[in-house]
Structures are given as C-alpha cells and as structure tokens.
Design a protein around this motif. Sequence first.
Motif, PDB file in Angstrom:
ATOM      1  N   TRP A 144     -19.415 -24.270 -20.707  1.00 11.21           N
ATOM      2  CA  TRP A 144     -18.787 -23.250 -21.558  1.00 11.21           C
ATOM      3  C   TRP A 144     -19.295 -21.847 -21.228  1.00 11.21           C
ATOM      4  O   TRP A 144     -19.132 -20.921 -22.010  1.00 11.21           O
ATOM      5  N   GLY A 145     -19.940 -21.703 -20.058  1.00  8.21           N
ATOM      6  CA  GLY A 145     -20.492 -20.416 -19.661  1.00  8.21           C
ATOM      7  C   GLY A 145     -21.956 -20.251 -19.971  1.00  8.21           C
ATOM      8  O   GLY A 145     -22.559 -19.239 -19.606  1.00  8.21           O
ATOM      9  N   TYR A 146     -22.577 -21.247 -20.618  1.00  6.96           N
ATOM     10  CA  TYR A 146     -23.977 -21.109 -21.015  1.00  6.96           C
ATOM     11  C   TYR A 146     -24.954 -21.446 -19.895  1.00  6.96           C
ATOM     12  O   TYR A 146     -26.164 -21.434 -20.113  1.00  6.96           O
ATOM     13  N   GLN A 147     -24.438 -21.756 -18.704  1.00  6.04           N
ATOM     14  CA  GLN A 147     -25.301 -21.911 -17.531  1.00  6.04           C
ATOM     15  C   GLN A 147     -24.779 -20.973 -16.443  1.00  6.04           C
ATOM     16  O   GLN A 147     -24.190 -21.400 -15.450  1.00  6.04           O
ATOM     17  N   PRO A 148     -24.985 -19.672 -16.632  1.00  4.38           N
ATOM     18  CA  PRO A 148     -24.395 -18.679 -15.718  1.00  4.38           C
ATOM     19  C   PRO A 148     -25.265 -18.403 -14.502  1.00  4.38           C
ATOM     20  O   PRO A 148     -26.483 -18.524 -14.540  1.00  4.38           O
ATOM     21  N   LEU A 149     -24.607 -18.023 -13.422  1.00  4.14           N
ATOM     22  CA  LEU A 149     -25.301 -17.592 -12.207  1.00  4.14           C
ATOM     23  C   LEU A 149     -24.838 -16.215 -11.747  1.00  4.14           C
ATOM     24  O   LEU A 149     -25.412 -15.660 -10.826  1.00  4.14           O
ATOM     25  N   GLY A 150     -23.805 -15.685 -12.344  1.00 10.12           N
ATOM     26  CA  GLY A 150     -23.316 -14.360 -11.977  1.00 10.12           C
ATOM     27  C   GLY A 150     -23.404 -13.426 -13.166  1.00 10.12           C
ATOM     28  O   GLY A 150     -22.401 -13.159 -13.829  1.00 10.12           O
TER      29      GLY A 150
END
Length: 729
Positions: free
Chosen positions: A302-308
């Motif tokens: 859901w976006g809670y592991q972002p890299l950017g």
Amino acid sequence: MTLASTTLDRASLDALAHGTHGDPFAVLGRHDDGSSPVIRAVLPGAEHVEAVDRATGAVVATLQEIDGTGVFEGEARGVDPYRLRITWPGGVTQETEDPYSFGLLLGDLDLHLFGESRHFELASALGANVATVDGVTGVRFAVWAPNARRVAVIGDFNAWDSRRHPMRQRLPSGVWELFVPRIGPGERYKFALIGPDGARLPDKADPVGRAFELAPATGSVVASPEPYAWTDDSWMDSRAAAQSPDKPLTFYEVHLGSWRTPDGRAVDWAYAAETLIPYVKDLGFTHLELLPITEHPFGGSWGYQPLGLFAPTARYGAPEDFARFVDAAHAAGIGVVLDWVPAHFPTDPHGLYRFDGTALYEHADPREGFHIDWNTAIYNFGRREVQNFLIASALHWLETFHVDGLRVDAVASMLYRDYSRKADEWVPNQYGGRENLEAVQFLQHLNAVVRERAPGAIMVAEESTAWPGVTKSTEEGGLGFHYKWNMGWMHDTLHYVEQNPIYRQYNHDGITFGLVYAFSEKFVLPLSHDEVVHGKGSLIGKMPGDQWQKLANLRALYGLMWTHPGKKLLFMGGEVAQGAEWNHDGQVDWRALDDPGHAGVQRLIRDLNRAYAAQPALHRLDSAPEGFRWIVGDDRANSVFAFLRLADGEAPILVVANMTPVPRHGYRIGAPVGGEWSEIVNTDSSLYGGSNVGNGGAVRAVEAPSHGEPFALELTLPPLGVIALRPNG
C-alpha cells in the motif's frame, strides 16, 4: 584495429576493460601522458572512433582500440574542446561530447551542506538533473556511496554497460558524479557499484530519483526539469490559518488505486482530479489524505515500503500529473496530506539496503537496523547524511508539489529502541534507556526545518504511545508536530461500540476515559485503514445487532466522533458503511449506496462535516480543556453521555448520546442558557435511515437547575442515537 603500444599501464587498462577502475578521470579523456597528448575512451563494441573539433568538425584524433579491450586511444592534434564521433555496428554514427572532458560538477558548498545535514534541496544536487555544462546539454548524475570502490551510471544511453560511464568520486564527501552529454528527460538509468570488498553489487535505483519506471520494473527515470506552473497562490497564502488548531479539519483517507476503479480507464491523477476531488468537496471534508504515493516496488504494501522517497509512483502518472492534481485540489478548496514513511525501508536488492556494500542508510547491527515485524531495514537516524536525505524528501513534497502536510508513519517504532522486541533483541541508548535519542533529534530537526521552510504545512504523527510533548514545540523540548493521531481514543471507542448494548454499562469508561488526556496533545481522531484490514472487518462489521442496529450503531459512532474534541479522519468506504473489509485490489463498495440505509450514512457524514465547520463551538477549542464540559458522564445504567462543546462568544453545543436501543423519554439534561434549543444533529433521523425519534426539531430549556447548570431540558433520546442541540438567538 589494435594499438600496438599505449602509455597506459596494464593494470589500468585491465581495470577499464573490466569496469573496475575507481578513478576514471585519471585516465580517460584528454591527457598529457608522454611526449604528446592523448585522448582515451571506453567504448566496447565500437568499430571506429574519432575526436573532432567542436567548432569546425575537423578530426583532431583517430582513436584505436587497445588489444580488443574496448578501450580506445589516440594521439590528440589540435586543442579542446572536442567531440567523439563513434561508429557502431551497422554503420550507426553517434556524435557526443566526451563525459571525461568536463571538470568538477557539484560545488564544495553542496557537498558541505549534505555532510552537515543542511542541504534541503538535495534533489537539485544528487540524483539525475538535466543541466547545461560548458554550453552542452545533458544530465548530471550524482549519488552518495562513500564505501564503494567504483560507481558507474548505466542506462539505455550506454546499453546498460557498466564499463562505459564510470563516475568520479568527490572526497571526502563520498559522492560520485558524472555529466553525460546529449541525453535528457525520460532516460532510464541505474547505478552499478562495486563494494569495498571488490564484489559487484546488484544494480541500484537512484535514492534521490524523481521519477521511476512502472512497477514491477525498477529503473529510475530522468525527470523533466520544467517546473509546474502553479495557480494556487491564494491557497498557499491562506493555508496556515486554515490548518490551525482552531479550525475544523476533516481528513478523508484514500488508497487511490482502490477508491474507484473506472471501466476501460486507468486510475491516474487525471481521473482522480475529475472524480475524487469533487466527491471529497461534496462530502464536506477539508482534506484529502493519501496513503503513501512515494514510489514502492510492491503494491501490496500500500506504499508503506517505499524506495523512491522523492518520486510519485509511476502507477498513477508522471510527477507533473501529480502536481496538476494537487493544484486542482487547491482550486476546489481541498488540502492534500500525504502519508510519509521515514521509519523503515524494504530490503529489495535494487534499493537502499546495503547500498554501497555496507550498512549505509541503515544500522549494521540488526538489533538496531532491522524491523522483525515488517522485515524492513531501519534508517540510521544518527547519521547526518541520512537525516539530510529524509528531511530533503519531506521538503521535496511540501515545496515542489505544494503538499499541505505529511502524516508521519510509525513514529512509535522510531522513538523506542525496544519497539516490538524481546529483552535480548535491542541495544540501550548511551544512558541505558529505551528511548532512541537519535530518532528524537531527527524528528525535532525535521519539524523545525518544515516550520521554517514550509510555513502553513502541517506535520501529523502516527504515534501510539504516551510519549510526552509530541505536539509541543521543539523550543519547549517537544517533538514539534502540529497534530497527533489519537490512537487511544480509537482503540477505546471501537472496543466500546463493539460491545452488545447490554454490556456497555460495564465498559462506560471506554468513552469517558479519553477525556482525561484529550487536551494533552493536539489530536486527530482516526478511523483509518488500519482498522478495516487484516481480518479486523469493516466498521459496520464491528457493530453488534441486526442490520438496523448495526447501521444505527455506526451512525452513533460517527455522531460521537464528530462532536468529540479533536480533528477527524475517516478511511474511504466508512462513509457508505461498506460491509466488507478493505481490499487493496478492489474498490469501495459503491453498490451499497443502492440501499437507503447505507446512503443515509453517507448523508450523515456530509451533514456532520457541515455542522462541525459551521459551529465554532465544535472545533475552535478542539485542543483546549475550556472547550469541553461534561454534563452527564456517569449514567452507566442507561449508557447515556451528555457534554457541552464551548467557544468564547459562540453558542454552546449540547451533545447527548444514548448508546442503547431503548428510546428514553423525559430525560432531564442541564443546560447553560434558557430558551429554545434547536436540534442541529440527530443521527436517528429518517434522513439517515433512522427511526426519526427525537425532539421535533426544537425544545425549550426551563429555569430549573440541573447537573450544575442553571437551566434544564426535557429530552427524548433516540435509540442508538446522538443528538446535538444549539440555543437559538
């Protein structure tokens, strides 16, 4: 063609040929190595290479390949500047300036500020920036990798060959840089690194990349340098006042990809501008809060592991499309808040994890650097460059995209070294305590910088403990957030309403206890996505009783929430009493609105938002004890609550809740003023699908002291209902 002799030593030649040379500017480009200057280039696969004068096009050197290594060298005739004319197989000719003919790119001040955690426009220095150097347009690449032996930039422009564009290291900063001429926006790229032990690392996406390929592809993309032409000056000038604690703030929380799925059209920012913004405005919410839209490899996070952390996800369009969406929201009078995740990051090999072959962004010790619950790495908040990276990311969203606030995820996990750890799985701080002092300093630094550079923007903490001073200023020793999610209120209130009304008298404190600490922070009351996933069911699914009672209970919950001190947040689907828990691969159950009961809940949310905004007593002193007074807080037997919401010089609002399915007639309630009181909210109204039990729209207070007040109202309390009354005149 093979050059029989070269001024280059064999070790350097082999290093260039194998892509392991750590100092390419020492040997590539134009050099006076012997009796005459030479030009060298690494161009594996090229058939013919010449250096030509930039001004005249005259050949100044013919470069020959050395022993089939892909390294070309030739004696230079004439003067700089020059271009390389390269013939590739198939007769394709390319002309380009030599990347190794340019001098230093980043200024000493850029490097110094980064090392001091004060380079707040980091994306203009690191990453990929379209630039003109010595009159030549191209892209300037820069990346922080202090422990790497060699870094190269790779992409379509060099056939992803790490031998072609090795970068220059700027000591002692650990930043590597290179200008690649004649490329521009839209180019895909990554960084190829060799670690300190000589091992080749997985190719890395750009930590400061401002655009990415569409997942599951993992490459970075050179972003357009053109700034968006904003039209929201009036909004930006007024938002500080509009977002202050004395204003009515209501947040509609959305996971964009599963809000509404259109037929035959992608969910993108243009679609959201056309549909989501008008919907939010119609329901009366002041803000749209988006689950993380920073680029992330796995949609199921859901976006809670972002890299950017500097790039809007490519799932919904280009960065300029997101800017256009924010501009449209502001034109509609809607603020935009983003979930932002500085607590941890995933360990995908193309990301930040062991970026240069060492624990660069994270702690090396897993007791400090790894989240067992989430299988993610924890940022090293004590490292100045890491602090700079995170603070610059926050500012990037607030300044570049005019976002109105950030909701900072998982603050509790940052504050405590023993968060979700067993006794032998964590490292105490320097004083032997469990507090993460480096994280505290980072959060204070972050919030202080945001207040300085992004006036009017708000910072909201998701913090689930009793850590003191979360919304106290940093000057007073607090963390400096503007608002904090009230997780205690959420937990206690949901636990209360989940009870069968018969047993609510034994859980009365579930409603009253929250008022003991309601003014210790500036709170937001959240009914968020976290409460409707992972088997927790939907909000209406938590309610006891038959379908009528479930809907009535849910309406009563909303009535209590919107009249309770604190700003409001509701996750999508809650406003239509969606029956199933949230599924990120689906969409809100819009068909539920075909049922009048569900449509009534949506209508109630709209009316609650409008009442909350229209009545100063309901919002002006949300964060002050003077804005609340109990009238009836101890009627456990009847599960009745009554309280006043107050604001100086404004009409008081009397709120009465009956949390049983039994109507109560002639219930006496104390009132501060006499005369007629209008019923401005009744969650049991037939407009909302209720039984329409109430007070006929108005009731008169008589002079008869009650509950410590000089007047009294004889009220009819609807079953499982909340009413709010306001004195006329």
